[in-house]
Write a protein that holds these residues in place. Sequence first.
Motif, short mmCIF file in Angstrom:
data_model
loop_
_atom_site.label_atom_id
_atom_site.label_comp_id
_atom_site.label_asym_id
_atom_site.label_seq_id
_atom_site.Cartn_x
_atom_site.Cartn_y
_atom_site.Cartn_z
N ASP A 44 -4.67 6.80 11.96
CA ASP A 44 -4.26 7.76 10.93
C ASP A 44 -3.97 7.06 9.62
N ARG A 45 -3.31 5.91 9.70
CA ARG A 45 -3.01 5.16 8.49
C ARG A 45 -4.31 4.65 7.86
N ALA A 46 -5.22 4.18 8.68
CA ALA A 46 -6.49 3.70 8.15
C ALA A 46 -7.24 4.81 7.43
N ALA A 47 -7.24 6.00 8.02
CA ALA A 47 -7.91 7.14 7.38
C ALA A 47 -7.22 7.50 6.06
N ARG A 48 -5.89 7.39 6.06
CA ARG A 48 -5.15 7.70 4.84
C ARG A 48 -5.48 6.71 3.74
N TYR A 49 -5.56 5.44 4.07
CA TYR A 49 -5.88 4.43 3.07
C TYR A 49 -7.28 4.65 2.51
N ARG A 50 -8.24 4.94 3.39
CA ARG A 50 -9.60 5.14 2.92
C ARG A 50 -9.69 6.38 2.04
N ALA A 108 0.83 -1.21 0.00
CA ALA A 108 0.00 0.00 0.00
C ALA A 108 0.86 1.26 0.00
N GLU A 109 1.90 1.27 0.83
CA GLU A 109 2.75 2.45 0.88
C GLU A 109 3.46 2.68 -0.45
N PHE A 110 3.92 1.58 -1.06
CA PHE A 110 4.55 1.72 -2.37
C PHE A 110 3.57 2.29 -3.39
N VAL A 111 2.37 1.76 -3.40
CA VAL A 111 1.36 2.23 -4.35
C VAL A 111 1.08 3.71 -4.16
N LEU A 112 0.86 4.13 -2.92
CA LEU A 112 0.51 5.52 -2.67
C LEU A 112 1.65 6.47 -2.99
N GLU A 113 2.88 6.00 -2.84
CA GLU A 113 4.02 6.84 -3.14
C GLU A 113 4.28 6.96 -4.64
N ASN A 114 3.65 6.11 -5.44
CA ASN A 114 3.98 6.07 -6.86
C ASN A 114 2.78 6.29 -7.78
N LEU A 115 1.71 6.84 -7.23
CA LEU A 115 0.57 7.19 -8.07
C LEU A 115 0.78 8.53 -8.76
N PRO A 116 0.29 8.69 -9.98
CA PRO A 116 0.37 10.01 -10.63
C PRO A 116 -0.65 10.97 -10.01
N SER A 117 -0.69 12.17 -10.52
CA SER A 117 -1.46 13.22 -9.88
C SER A 117 -2.95 12.93 -9.81
N LEU A 123 -8.09 -2.81 3.43
CA LEU A 123 -6.97 -2.62 4.34
C LEU A 123 -7.28 -1.57 5.40
N SER A 124 -8.08 -0.57 5.05
CA SER A 124 -8.40 0.49 6.02
C SER A 124 -9.16 -0.06 7.22
N GLU A 125 -9.79 -1.21 7.07
CA GLU A 125 -10.51 -1.81 8.18
C GLU A 125 -9.64 -2.77 9.00
#
Length: 880
Positions: free
Chosen positions: A807-813, A757-766, A799-801
């Motif tokens: 904080d991480r759960a809120a970020r994922y959602r 998840a962290e990799f995905v969020l760090e590598n998404l385009p705008s 994953l957010s559940e």
Amino acid sequence: MTPDSRVATRYRKTNEFQLSATVLARPAILVLATAFCAAAFGEPPRIKNIKIAVENPTGESRPGSNVVLQISDIKKLAPDFTPGSEIVTATEASTVEEDARVLAVTELPSQVDGLERETKADELAFQIDLKPHQTRIVTIPYGEVDRIWRLRSEYPRRTNALFSRKIEGVGWESERNAFRVYFDKRNGIDIYGKRRPSMQLEMFASPEYDYHDESPEGRDVYRVGNAIGVGSIAAILNGKIERVADVKDRQWRIVSAGPVRSIVDLTYTGWNLGGQQLNLKSRITIWAGEYGFTHSISVEGQVPGALITGVPLKSHAPLTRLETSKTAGLSGIATWGEQVVNPGSAEQDFVPGSNIGLAIILPSAEIADVSDDDLNHLVKLNLDAGKASWYVMASWDQNGTNRMTGSGNRIERGSASSYVLPYDGINSREAFLAKVADEAARIATPVRVTILDHSPAPQSAPADTLGAHPAKSYRRAIELLAQQVDRTAQKWQPIISSNSTGSFTSANGKGFFTEGDNESGEWKPNDGFYWTGSFWVGELWKLYASTHDEKYRRWAELWGSRLLGQEMEQNHDAGFLYYYSSATGFDLTHEQKLRESAVHAGGRLAELYNPVTHLISTWEPKGDETIIDTMMNLQLLWWLSHQNNDPRWREIATNHALRSAEWLVRPDGSVIQSVHYNPGDNRQEFDLAGGPSNKRPSLVKISNDAKPGEWVFSHNHQGYSADTSWSRGAGWALYGFAVAAAETHDPKLLAADEKVAEFVLENLPSDSVPWYDMLDEGVHFRNRDSSAGAIMAGGLLRLSELTQDRDRAARYRAAAQRMVESLIDNYLTPVGASDKTPPGVLRHGSSIRPNDGSLIYGQYYLFEDLLWLDAHGIARRTAD
């Protein structure tokens, strides 16, 4: 004066950049234009792009046109540009708008050179093929070193330069010819001819190799003797030729020896010429594919007499003066004839019937006089501020007579890897003079370069997704998808009904579809239900569950019936096919035939499971490969474990998930698609294409001593390369590990999912919709993959559940919602009031590079995401 090749592009910017150029590298006007860039949010792009246009202003084809960009100019546009961390790509598009629609680009070999210091980059050089009057858009992606060098190809060496006492000095070469300068008092330039287009200087320079002998590669074909050499520099003083012999110091430097061009500097300090002390510098530049090189000189001090160049005078090779209407401002000399020395170190006589052509091309203004002496055809030079530059050409009529590729038929099993291409050399005086005229025309009219950006930007999303579009509510998006389902079912029901149930397999029968057209929204028919048939059935079951409308049940049963009875014939996709159809249908109808179908499909997965590896083999029992996609197929096993309370299903699924987390998730969270292993038979040959062993088109031998159950190697069927991260594979991992973690409560699986998840969020385009490959970022394959975005969103919601960090759960959602909202606003039709595509089409999915269209599984997972959000009472976000 710049010392670049005869068609190296030179440019200037009005009021900002001022560059000098010689006639051999004429300036082209560089114009600034503005390219649109969508406003970015979230993580900054790891890769930015500079767009330029390269134009052939002539009506002649210009293959291999040389382009040189100054690093200082690039940095004025892009201050964060780091030389050595760039790639050069091109499309056939002539405008930025056309370029934005291209899905796959061509990478152009390129290199960065430090002309004056090895530690400071000065120029970026590359070559490009241009048709008559063609303009091509070139993109220069640059960014993080780690990322760029994952994406940058290894370029074949097409030029080289070296110093060797064996060849008595410095040598330089392209595939066509090799040259050397006797780096002593002779200071003459000599020729090695090539039959095979390969790099040969290192062979010539190897100990005890006799380069005078006949060879299928090439050999020393010319005898300079007491002449000044081919395109060499000398002087004439009081009617006598003076070589660059009496010098205080003589130094050489290999400036570059790259795939695109090689540059050699020769520096002579304290040249005593008629009592005058001169400092002379020669710069030799040879480009890939060329018959010759540019020789540029600069002189410090007053030259008594005159500097000269020329070619040896041979009795069987008469002189021709070069003057053509195509090359205004240029002229020169050429010879063609029997001047090929016989093999052997004695270098005696010449080979009858074998010819060499020599030529020198230079600005007419640089020519003071052309004359002969007993040994040379001489060109007396006019210097401009102590500088001059000329192009030297050579052609042996045996060039290209052995264009062999590969050797020994052993490079790849099943591939005809050794072959000889047709002769492509020059075998007549007329052909040689035509080639000289073509080279002169290139010099006279070089390509033009226009920079199209005011600032670098990431590669753009598809044009129809850009701009501000009205926001759609989740419920509205569900309605649009339902409209699309209704249209599809009504159109395809007669087709599926006309084919009997027993006629269907994964590869036979009409009535299923996977990919659709972005504009018309029409699905393209499959042969059989493929691995994707259940996503359509699953969507119908989802609609039945949410609306209780019997038509959706009828349609789901109609299409789903075509899958029944085929369970044991499937590969790992039995999980996909029968979880979304049979298992989901049973949950809603409790029909025993659907339960039995799901049980049979689970049995097929169990049959593919190898207790030695703890993995479900992808293609066949006791196979050697597992792919990340199988994480999604575990859903069927989890479902069966709840249905039957049988620990066997849970054990297989858990073991597979844990081993997949170990082998298919890299430390940085990026995802490997495929892993190969020793399934227990110590095999040494593996299939990289996928499929059963009796249909293996691409077996490769991987020598290994892995014990049974141990890893051998990994690769990617999809994505850009073996060490990048295919976005849909990352989606399968993100979703699959979330389900596995929820089912097992195993912290290792939760940790693996959070890492992905962290990799995905760090590598998404705008716009939060991933590229086809997450590390490629549209450098090579410009497909966005809306299906990957929909799958990822589903994984993040689950994953957010699970995560214990609020904080991480809120970020994922929030990230999942941002993905869903970008998909429904910018990719789900209608996108804007003028959109003519029927409603409910999810555009820009990428089934495989470089396809771009709607995908049935993208549609399914987006629908699932929306239903999840609706069921959880989650409202649309108002803003980031």
